[in-house]
Design an enzyme around this catalytic site. Structure first.
Site: not given
Ligand SMILES: C[S@@+](CC[C@H](N)C(=O)[O-])C[C@H]1O[C@@H](n2cnc3c(N)ncnc32)[C@H](O)[C@@H]1O
Length: 240
Positions: A85, A87, A113, A129, A153, A193
């Site tokens: 969370g 961002w 997420d 998703d 991200d 990203k």
């Molecule tokens: C690096 S973290 C994000 C950090 C976030 N920007 C923050 O500042 O807290 C990446 C996130 O992408 C989510 N993610 C990956 N594939 C996904 C999908 N298909 N749908 C939704 N979320 C996804 C993961 O569960 C993970 O929590």
């Protein structure tokens, strides 16, 4: 403007003296010890703790927004892969989602997420998703219309194989771009990203057709030993 934590008060002797060394404990792998040591000595981690952000990732979006100014008061923002969370916290402040900047427009922040996110005041968060067929419809319903910013991200779970990870994140990113085409208002911004490694050319080509400007940036908060960078595409051309 986001300050660089390695800025002038933090340089030289003083910083070296403060470096935390972690002893290898029985049962802890050397790689875990190194990770812990890096975390404890990372100025962005320290700053995130002091400023109440949920992770150092918050500074990446702060720095990108300082440069491109897409999180403006009143903006409607969708954050793909928003857990834990950080961002969301940044977006809430910058778009004035809580109405704290009097006289400025009030924005909307929505995160999705795969994982549950602890509530962030001023933001909506849903477990979703984004690759599901009707994800764009759901997001537009929750948002009450289209978005001005779609940011991602997201990272796929690491396989440990560099090229596989690269291809996975690029596939995720390309799907996020198509999601953005469905959800963005004309003139909107897409931030995502990406990993440097050969397969990003197709994404660049696609984004250049759909946006007036496409920039590739490595914000200072992104670790120099990581191949991640961010693509910032502004001026969405809409359905044309
Ligand atoms: C690096 S973290 C994000 C950090 C976030 N920007 C923050 O500042 O807290 C990446 C996130 O992408 C989510 N993610 C990956 N594939 C996904 C999908 N298909 N749908 C939704 N979320 C996804 C993961 O569960 C993970 O929590």
């Amino acid at each position: 403007m986001a300050k660089t934590p390695t800025g002038k008060n933090n340089s030289g002797r003083g910083q070296r003296d403060l470096k935390v060394k972690v002893k290898t404990a029985r049962g802890r792998k050397l790689s875990s010890t190194r990770w812990l040591e890096r975390q404890l000595n990372d100025p962005y981690v320290k700053r995130a703790n002091a400023e109440g952000y949920r992770g150092r990732a918050a500074y990446k979006i702060l720095e990108l927004d300082d440069k491109f100014r897409f999180l403006v008061p009143g903006a409607r923002v969708v954050d793909l892969g928003c857990a834990p969370g950080g961002w969301l916290q940044v977006a809430v402040k910058r778009v004035n989602a809580l109405g704290e900047k009097s006289g400025k427009r009030i924005g909307t922040v929505l995160g999705v997420d795969l994982q549950e996110v602890e509530p962030v005041a001023g933001a909506m968060a849903h477990v979703l998703d984004f690759m599901e067929d009707d994800a764009d419809q759901k997001v537009k319903e929750w948002l009450g219309g289209k978005a001005d910013v779609v940011m991602s991200d997201m990272a796929a779970a690491s396989s440990g194989h560099k090229q596989t990870d690269h291809l996975r994140i690029m596939a995720l990113c390309e799907t996020a771009a198509y999601f953005a085409f469905d959800v963005l208002e004309e003139g909107g911004t897409f931030v995502a990203k990406v990993l440097a490694g050969g397969a990003e050319g197709d994404l660049q080509k696609l984004l250049k057709q759909k946006f007036t400007k496409v920039a590739n940036v490595k914000p200072p908060a992104s670790r120099s030993d990581s191949s991640e960078k961010f693509v910032v595409a502004t001026g969405f051309r809409g359905d044309s």
